[in-house]
Scaffold this motif. Structure first.
Motif, PDB file in Angstrom:
ATOM      1  N   PHE A   1       0.826  -1.212   0.000  1.00 14.88           N
ATOM      2  CA  PHE A   1       0.000   0.000   0.000  1.00 14.88           C
ATOM      3  C   PHE A   1       0.863   1.265   0.000  1.00 14.88           C
ATOM      4  CE2 PHE A   1      -3.430  -2.619   2.289  1.00 14.88           C
ATOM      5  CZ  PHE A   1      -4.123  -2.843   1.102  1.00 14.88           C
ATOM      6  N   GLN A   2       2.036   1.151   0.600  1.00 16.12           N
ATOM      7  CA  GLN A   2       2.928   2.304   0.679  1.00 16.12           C
ATOM      8  C   GLN A   2       3.597   2.613  -0.663  1.00 16.12           C
ATOM      9  OE1 GLN A   2       6.492   1.637   2.994  1.00 16.12           O
ATOM     10  NE2 GLN A   2       6.551   3.768   3.703  1.00 16.12           N
ATOM     11  N   LYS A   3       3.987   1.555  -1.393  1.00 14.72           N
ATOM     12  CA  LYS A   3       4.792   1.762  -2.594  1.00 14.72           C
ATOM     13  C   LYS A   3       3.999   1.736  -3.887  1.00 14.72           C
ATOM     14  CE  LYS A   3       9.119   0.124  -0.612  1.00 14.72           C
ATOM     15  NZ  LYS A   3      10.309  -0.754  -0.775  1.00 14.72           N
ATOM     16  N   ALA A   4       2.843   1.077  -3.868  1.00 13.24           N
ATOM     17  CA  ALA A   4       2.052   0.969  -5.105  1.00 13.24           C
ATOM     18  C   ALA A   4       0.701   1.640  -4.920  1.00 13.24           C
ATOM     19  CB  ALA A   4       1.868  -0.505  -5.469  1.00 13.24           C
TER      20      ALA A   4
ATOM     21  N   LEU B   1      -8.107  -8.659   6.319  1.00 11.44           N
ATOM     22  CA  LEU B   1      -7.016  -7.894   6.905  1.00 11.44           C
ATOM     23  C   LEU B   1      -7.073  -6.423   6.474  1.00 11.44           C
ATOM     24  CD1 LEU B   1      -4.786  -8.290   8.857  1.00 11.44           C
ATOM     25  CD2 LEU B   1      -3.270  -9.017   7.005  1.00 11.44           C
ATOM     26  N   THR B   2      -7.503  -6.196   5.231  1.00 10.80           N
ATOM     27  CA  THR B   2      -7.652  -4.811   4.767  1.00 10.80           C
ATOM     28  C   THR B   2      -8.734  -4.090   5.563  1.00 10.80           C
ATOM     29  OG1 THR B   2      -6.959  -5.408   2.511  1.00 10.80           O
ATOM     30  CG2 THR B   2      -8.176  -3.347   2.782  1.00 10.80           C
ATOM     31  N   ASN B   3      -9.856  -4.751   5.756  1.00 11.67           N
ATOM     32  CA  ASN B   3     -10.944  -4.138   6.538  1.00 11.67           C
ATOM     33  C   ASN B   3     -10.497  -3.864   7.976  1.00 11.67           C
ATOM     34  OD1 ASN B   3     -12.760  -4.128   4.401  1.00 11.67           O
ATOM     35  ND2 ASN B   3     -13.552  -6.176   4.889  1.00 11.67           N
ATOM     36  N   LYS B   4      -9.712  -4.789   8.521  1.00  9.04           N
ATOM     37  CA  LYS B   4      -9.222  -4.611   9.889  1.00  9.04           C
ATOM     38  C   LYS B   4      -8.293  -3.412   9.974  1.00  9.04           C
ATOM     39  CE  LYS B   4      -7.082  -7.255  13.653  1.00  9.04           C
ATOM     40  NZ  LYS B   4      -6.542  -8.584  14.047  1.00  9.04           N
TER      41      LYS B   4
ATOM     42  N   ARG C   1     -10.320  -0.271   9.739  1.00 16.32           N
ATOM     43  CA  ARG C   1     -11.033  -0.031  10.995  1.00 16.32           C
ATOM     44  C   ARG C   1     -10.099   0.489  12.074  1.00 16.32           C
ATOM     45  NH1 ARG C   1     -12.693  -4.725  11.402  1.00 16.32           N
ATOM     46  NH2 ARG C   1     -11.343  -5.533  13.065  1.00 16.32           N
ATOM     47  N   MET C   2      -8.867   0.013  12.085  1.00 18.36           N
ATOM     48  CA  MET C   2      -7.911   0.423  13.108  1.00 18.36           C
ATOM     49  C   MET C   2      -7.163   1.694  12.735  1.00 18.36           C
ATOM     50  SD  MET C   2      -8.608  -1.838  15.253  1.00 18.36           S
ATOM     51  CE  MET C   2      -7.453  -1.300  16.484  1.00 18.36           C
ATOM     52  N   GLY C   3      -7.479   2.274  11.580  1.00 17.27           N
ATOM     53  CA  GLY C   3      -6.865   3.541  11.197  1.00 17.27           C
ATOM     54  C   GLY C   3      -5.430   3.426  10.734  1.00 17.27           C
ATOM     55  N   MET C   4      -5.032   2.236  10.270  1.00 16.37           N
ATOM     56  CA  MET C   4      -3.673   2.062   9.789  1.00 16.37           C
ATOM     57  C   MET C   4      -3.553   2.446   8.316  1.00 16.37           C
ATOM     58  SD  MET C   4      -2.925  -1.639  11.583  1.00 16.37           S
ATOM     59  CE  MET C   4      -1.247  -1.753  10.981  1.00 16.37           C
TER      60      MET C   4
ATOM     61  N   GLU D   1      -8.148   6.925  -0.253  1.00 13.43           N
ATOM     62  CA  GLU D   1      -8.271   8.305  -0.732  1.00 13.43           C
ATOM     63  C   GLU D   1      -8.198   8.314  -2.250  1.00 13.43           C
ATOM     64  OE1 GLU D   1      -6.126  12.647  -0.076  1.00 13.43           O
ATOM     65  OE2 GLU D   1      -5.530  10.925   1.134  1.00 13.43           O
ATOM     66  N   ASN D   2      -9.233   8.891  -2.873  1.00 12.99           N
ATOM     67  CA  ASN D   2      -9.318   8.878  -4.341  1.00 12.99           C
ATOM     68  C   ASN D   2      -9.212   7.459  -4.890  1.00 12.99           C
ATOM     69  OD1 ASN D   2      -9.499  11.723  -4.414  1.00 12.99           O
ATOM     70  ND2 ASN D   2      -7.261  11.900  -4.391  1.00 12.99           N
ATOM     71  N   GLU D   3      -9.915   6.534  -4.191  1.00 12.12           N
ATOM     72  CA  GLU D   3      -9.984   5.119  -4.571  1.00 12.12           C
ATOM     73  C   GLU D   3      -8.659   4.384  -4.454  1.00 12.12           C
ATOM     74  OE1 GLU D   3     -12.874   3.597  -5.255  1.00 12.12           O
ATOM     75  OE2 GLU D   3     -13.770   5.537  -4.788  1.00 12.12           O
ATOM     76  N   VAL D   4      -7.673   4.998  -3.827  1.00  9.74           N
ATOM     77  CA  VAL D   4      -6.357   4.362  -3.678  1.00  9.74           C
ATOM     78  C   VAL D   4      -6.061   4.171  -2.186  1.00  9.74           C
ATOM     79  CG1 VAL D   4      -3.870   4.626  -4.036  1.00  9.74           C
ATOM     80  CG2 VAL D   4      -5.479   5.332  -5.832  1.00  9.74           C
ATOM     81  N   PHE D   5      -5.586   2.989  -1.834  1.00  7.26           N
ATOM     82  CA  PHE D   5      -5.209   2.714  -0.447  1.00  7.26           C
ATOM     83  C   PHE D   5      -3.870   3.366  -0.116  1.00  7.26           C
ATOM     84  CE2 PHE D   5      -7.997  -0.925  -1.435  1.00  7.26           C
ATOM     85  CZ  PHE D   5      -8.867  -0.863  -0.350  1.00  7.26           C
ATOM     86  N   THR D   6      -3.813   4.073   1.000  1.00  8.54           N
ATOM     87  CA  THR D   6      -2.568   4.688   1.455  1.00  8.54           C
ATOM     88  C   THR D   6      -2.404   4.453   2.955  1.00  8.54           C
ATOM     89  OG1 THR D   6      -3.676   6.810   1.859  1.00  8.54           O
ATOM     90  CG2 THR D   6      -2.638   6.492  -0.304  1.00  8.54           C
ATOM     91  N   LEU D   7      -1.168   4.532   3.408  1.00 14.70           N
ATOM     92  CA  LEU D   7      -0.888   4.386   4.829  1.00 14.70           C
ATOM     93  C   LEU D   7      -1.160   5.692   5.569  1.00 14.70           C
ATOM     94  CD1 LEU D   7       0.573   1.801   3.804  1.00 14.70           C
ATOM     95  CD2 LEU D   7       2.308   2.252   5.550  1.00 14.70           C
TER      96      LEU D   7
END
Length: 251
Positions: free
Chosen positions: A58-61, A83-86, A89-92, A96-102
């Motif tokens: 998620f960080q690099k791609a 695991l993604t939902n978890k 939920r935990m705010g990790m 944003e703009n349909e892209v997962f970010t840390l």
């Protein structure tokens, strides 16, 4: 609790010094608030390899599809979804703009290699003294048999609580929890933030006061015994001495 007995013991202790003269004895009461502190316990575990790989991905791609991530990592999509939902939920992580970010929290946990899992909300009871601006330990049940209490401490204008520092609450509760033995297979938990604090009751606590004169040093000073903590109380001694010193006569 027998205040007369405790006073007698304190008098005996003070009279052991032949240079000390007890010039005045007083009894006052100070308010102690019982607070219910609500928080989410946090359980810390070493981050497993799958979570690390997902966070790095998620960080690099710029991923917007967890199925694609499942293909890349050769893992069942169901595991990746869970695991993604978890992590969302935990705010990790966030989307944003349909892209997962840390998030900043996710970055910190990835760097430390420790996964912090927030558990269900719970609460802990503590005792707070506004005059001390501190949390105090002691057993309030010991005062249940007292029928009469002394008059209020002279410098107390009201019993309201000002804002309490969150860091003080966290440190105090964490220390108390760490002193409790864990049940078999129970995992230690930690407090990272306080959700709310509520004062649920106020108890009057007697304090036993002695105005003393040191004949050798030719000076007055105050000793105040806090019956909640079972110890001499420097904070109350300073406050009460400053209050009483205007009436002191030179020896």
């Amino acid at each position: 609790m027998d205040l007369n007995s405790i006073t007698g013991q304190l008098q005996k202790e003070l009279n052991e010094n032949p240079n000390i003269e007890i010039q005045k004895q007083m009894q006052y009461a100070i308010p102690i608030h019982t607070l219910e502190v609500h928080y989410h316990p946090v359980m810390r575990n070493a981050m497993d390899i799958l979570m690390k790989m997902m966070l790095i991905s998620f960080q690099k791609a710029k991923l917007n599809n967890v199925e694609l991530l499942a293909e890349i990592l050769l893992v069942e999509p169901l595991f990746i979804h869970d695991l993604t939902n978890k992590m969302l939920r935990m705010g990790m992580i966030e989307k944003e703009n349909e892209v997962f970010t840390l998030t900043a929290k996710g970055m910190a946990q990835l760097e430390s290699g420790i996964f912090e899992e927030e558990l269900e909300q719970t609460s802990h009871f503590v005792q707070y003294s506004p005059i001390h601006e501190q949390l105090l330990e002691g057993d309030l049940e010991e005062f249940s048999d007292l029928e009469e209490f002394p008059e209020p401490f002279p410098t107390i204008e009201n019993e309201e609580i000002e804002a309490i520092e969150e860091s003080m609450l966290i440190e105090f509760i964490q220390r108390q929890l760490s002193e409790q033995p864990l049940a078999e297979q129970e995992v230690p938990t930690f407090i990272t933030k306080v959700i709310s604090t509520e004062s649920i009751q106020i108890n009057d606590i007697p304090v036993l006061c002695f105005l003393l004169f040191d004949q050798k040093e030719k000076r007055h000073f105050m000793r105040v015994y806090n019956t909640l903590t079972g110890a001499w109380d420097e904070r109350l001694e300073t406050i009460l001495f400053n209050y009483e010193k205007e009436n002191l006569k030179p020896e």
